[in-house]
Enzyme design. Structure first.
Site, mmCIF file in Angstrom:
data_model
loop_
_atom_site.group_PDB
_atom_site.id
_atom_site.type_symbol
_atom_site.label_atom_id
_atom_site.label_comp_id
_atom_site.label_asym_id
_atom_site.label_seq_id
_atom_site.Cartn_x
_atom_site.Cartn_y
_atom_site.Cartn_z
ATOM 1 N N PHE A 187 16.662 18.164 22.957
ATOM 2 C CA PHE A 187 16.675 18.995 21.748
ATOM 3 C C PHE A 187 15.465 19.922 21.656
ATOM 4 O O PHE A 187 15.474 20.880 20.885
ATOM 5 C CB PHE A 187 16.773 18.108 20.503
ATOM 6 C CG PHE A 187 15.449 17.721 19.901
ATOM 7 C CD1 PHE A 187 14.706 16.690 20.430
ATOM 8 C CD2 PHE A 187 14.952 18.398 18.804
ATOM 9 C CE1 PHE A 187 13.469 16.339 19.878
ATOM 10 C CE2 PHE A 187 13.732 18.056 18.234
ATOM 11 C CZ PHE A 187 12.993 17.027 18.782
ATOM 12 N N LYS A 188 14.427 19.668 22.443
ATOM 13 C CA LYS A 188 13.251 20.525 22.400
ATOM 14 C C LYS A 188 13.604 21.986 22.729
ATOM 15 O O LYS A 188 12.902 22.905 22.317
ATOM 16 C CB LYS A 188 12.189 20.037 23.389
ATOM 17 C CG LYS A 188 11.773 18.577 23.263
ATOM 18 C CD LYS A 188 10.920 18.321 22.039
ATOM 19 C CE LYS A 188 10.137 17.020 22.094
ATOM 20 N NZ LYS A 188 10.933 15.801 22.167
ATOM 21 N N ASP A 189 14.702 22.181 23.484
ATOM 22 C CA ASP A 189 15.116 23.551 23.801
ATOM 23 C C ASP A 189 15.453 24.354 22.552
ATOM 24 O O ASP A 189 15.345 25.578 22.546
ATOM 25 C CB ASP A 189 16.354 23.541 24.709
ATOM 26 C CG ASP A 189 16.028 23.104 26.132
ATOM 27 O OD1 ASP A 189 14.939 23.442 26.625
ATOM 28 O OD2 ASP A 189 16.871 22.421 26.737
ATOM 29 N N LEU A 216 11.935 25.466 21.591
ATOM 30 C CA LEU A 216 11.064 26.043 22.621
ATOM 31 C C LEU A 216 11.693 27.226 23.345
ATOM 32 O O LEU A 216 11.007 27.950 24.048
ATOM 33 C CB LEU A 216 10.617 24.964 23.600
ATOM 34 C CG LEU A 216 9.479 24.132 22.992
ATOM 35 C CD1 LEU A 216 9.295 22.828 23.740
ATOM 36 C CD2 LEU A 216 8.181 24.916 22.982
#
Ligand SMILES: *Cc1c(COP(=O)(O)O)cnc(C)c1O
Length: 488
Positions: A111-113, A116
């Site tokens: 989920f960091k995408d 980021l």
């Protein structure tokens, strides 16, 4: 364009525009930036439900950022494009007794995408607005997923360099290879002989080191952060809470205006805090389950009001949640108790490792799942539905089961699904059947493909054969020296 002011969590006289807060990452006194007031979503849920992910992102982000409409649209269009392998960007999938908000369809399968992939655009826009001509150096501590997502976002971005520190022995084989095979002249990846908290503390101390900051400024560098201490990381995460709600209504789970619940696998408290902001903006949320693994410092906090990091650190099968200092909790604390109390509590945390508060926010409660409970959840749910959860998502699902039993709350539940099972293939397969324990993690990807019917995602296909480009290893107390040597 919003004229929102951001203030420090330890000192309300520290003020910044959104652009300044994004560029600085952290306040000069070590506090974090929070919005002075949380904006209200003026558009109705009905209106929002007609929007695409990008259009919805525009409505939410424009309330928080000091960018022009054109600038913001360019950021959104650059970030949320074919890099995601699904047109919905964040699909909501109903299985069994829950809804799964799949946030792992970006390049790095976590989920960091979601944040980021847009943060580099925010930084470039903010730098332009502020007239900054320095090279921006992104320092990032990672428990596994942030590092790769930040590398992917910043690789090749002109005017930036990125240095990532990860716990050498605390990430999955896929996570490690994703980082050490990263291309791009402006990228640097370092394994540290310590855990995530060591890396995060070192990075925070570099940010607040005035002397080093001045020396680097003379050399034309400006430090910033891609960790969720940066407000630019948090804001894009608010969007998918709105999306999940609107999609659940579309799928007939509830009527517009009724409340929904979220279970969030939590580490640094960034993801769940974004959900809390969404609720404060007007999204009808009934309850948040803050799910922890064996590092259940947040569970204990929500039960007792005492945050105590003096405990054993566990390396678990959900490594991205192996954290004892959840930085973003400081933001919730400040919203609850104000700057003065937060400043005192953070001093106690750094000196004694603990503090106590009265928790006035009743819409968040803690649950946790042990490793056997996590494994059991993956296996049982696969048996019932054929759907394979990754280890982090499974912690949240197991936490939901406990919450459901205790609370008898029947509102629909969204499980915030933070990683693809392929990122943690070995543990996922071992959960399904112990017989896989002796098999190679990469060979098992093909077995998982057959079992789940979900193809191996393109970004990690054949990753075991890629060339390793980064092999730096650093003692945990030498991180600052490493940064100096690398840059100066
Ligand atoms: C980072 C991460 C988490 C924890 O999110 P926080 O915002 O740090 O609470 C959970 N699951 C996965 C897969 C992650 O990468």
């Amino acid at each position: 364009m919003a004229n929102l002011t951001y203030i420090g969590t330890r000192d309300q006289s520290i003020k910044a525009t959104a652009s300044q807060a994004i560029l600085r990452g952290i306040c000069p006194d070590g506090g974090l930036y929070i919005p002075e007031t949380i904006p209200h979503m003026e558009k109705s849920l009905e209106e929002l439900s007609k929007l695409s992910y990008r259009e919805l992102a525009f409505e939410v982000l424009s309330l928080f950022l000091d960018f022009t409409d054109e600038e913001l649209r360019a950021c959104i269009d650059g970030a949320y494009d074919e890099k995601f392998d699904t047109a919905e960007i964040a699909p909501l999938v109903q299985k069994g007794d829950a809804f799964f908000l799949e946030l792992y369809h970006g390049r790095t399968l976590a989920f960091k995408d979601m944040a980021l992939s847009i943060l580099p655009y925010f930084m470039k826009t903010a730098a332009k607005r502020e007239g900054i001509d320095k090279e921006i150096v992104i320092l990032t501590a990672t428990s596994g997923d942030t590092g790769k997502a930040a590398l992917e976002g910043f690789a090749g971005v002109e005017g930036t360099k990125i240095i990532v520190f990860f716990p050498e022995d605390g990430v999955s084989p896929v996570q490690k290879l994703q980082m050490t095979t990263q291309e791009g002249d402006n990228t640097c990846v370092v394994g540290i002989l310590g855990n995530f908290d060591d890396a995060q503390s070192a990075v925070k101390s570099i940010f607040t080191d005035k002397e080093l900051g001045e020396e680097l400024a003379r050399q034309g560098y400006l430090f910033s952060s891609a960790n969720s201490i940066n407000i630019g990381r948090l804001i894009p995460q608010i969007v998918y809470y709105f999306r999940a709600y609107l999609d659940a209504v579309k799928q007939g789970a509830l009527n517009m205006g009724e409340e929904i619940n979220f279970a969030v696998p939590t580490g640094n408290f960034g993801d769940i805090l974004a959900g809390w902001y969404a609720m404060k903006m007007g999204l009808p949320v009934g309850h948040f389950v803050c799910a922890s693994n064996d590092n259940k410092v947040l569970y204990d906090f929500f039960c007792s009001g005492t945050y105590d990091r003096n405990r054993q650190f566990h390396v678990t099968v959900s490594p991205s949640m192996d954290i004892l200092i959840s930085s973003n909790l400081e933001r919730l604390l400040c919203h609850m108790t104000g700057q003065q109390a937060t400043k005192e509590d953070m001093a106690k945390l750094s000196e004694e490792g603990k503090y106590s508060v009265e928790i006035t926010e009743k819409k968040i409660s803690g649950e946790f799942a042990t490793e056997p409970e996590t494994y059991a959840a993956i296996k049982k749910f696969f048996g019932e539905t054929g759907y394979v959860m990754d280890t982090h998502t499974a912690v949240a699902y197991a936490a939901y089961q406990k919450y459901k039993g205790e609370s008898k709350d029947t509102r629909p539940m969204v499980i915030v699904s933070t990683a693809s099972p392929y990122k943690f293939t070995k543990d996922v397969m071992m959960a399904l059947d112990e017989k896989y324990a002796s098999e190679d993690a990469f060979a098992l990807m093909h077995v998982l493909e057959k079992l789940s019917g979900v193809s191996i995602p393109e970004p990690i296909r054949g990753i075991e054969n890629r060339t390793i480009l980064h092999n730096n290893v650093c003692e945990r107390d030498k991180i600052k020296d490493f940064v100096k040597r690398y840059l100066l």
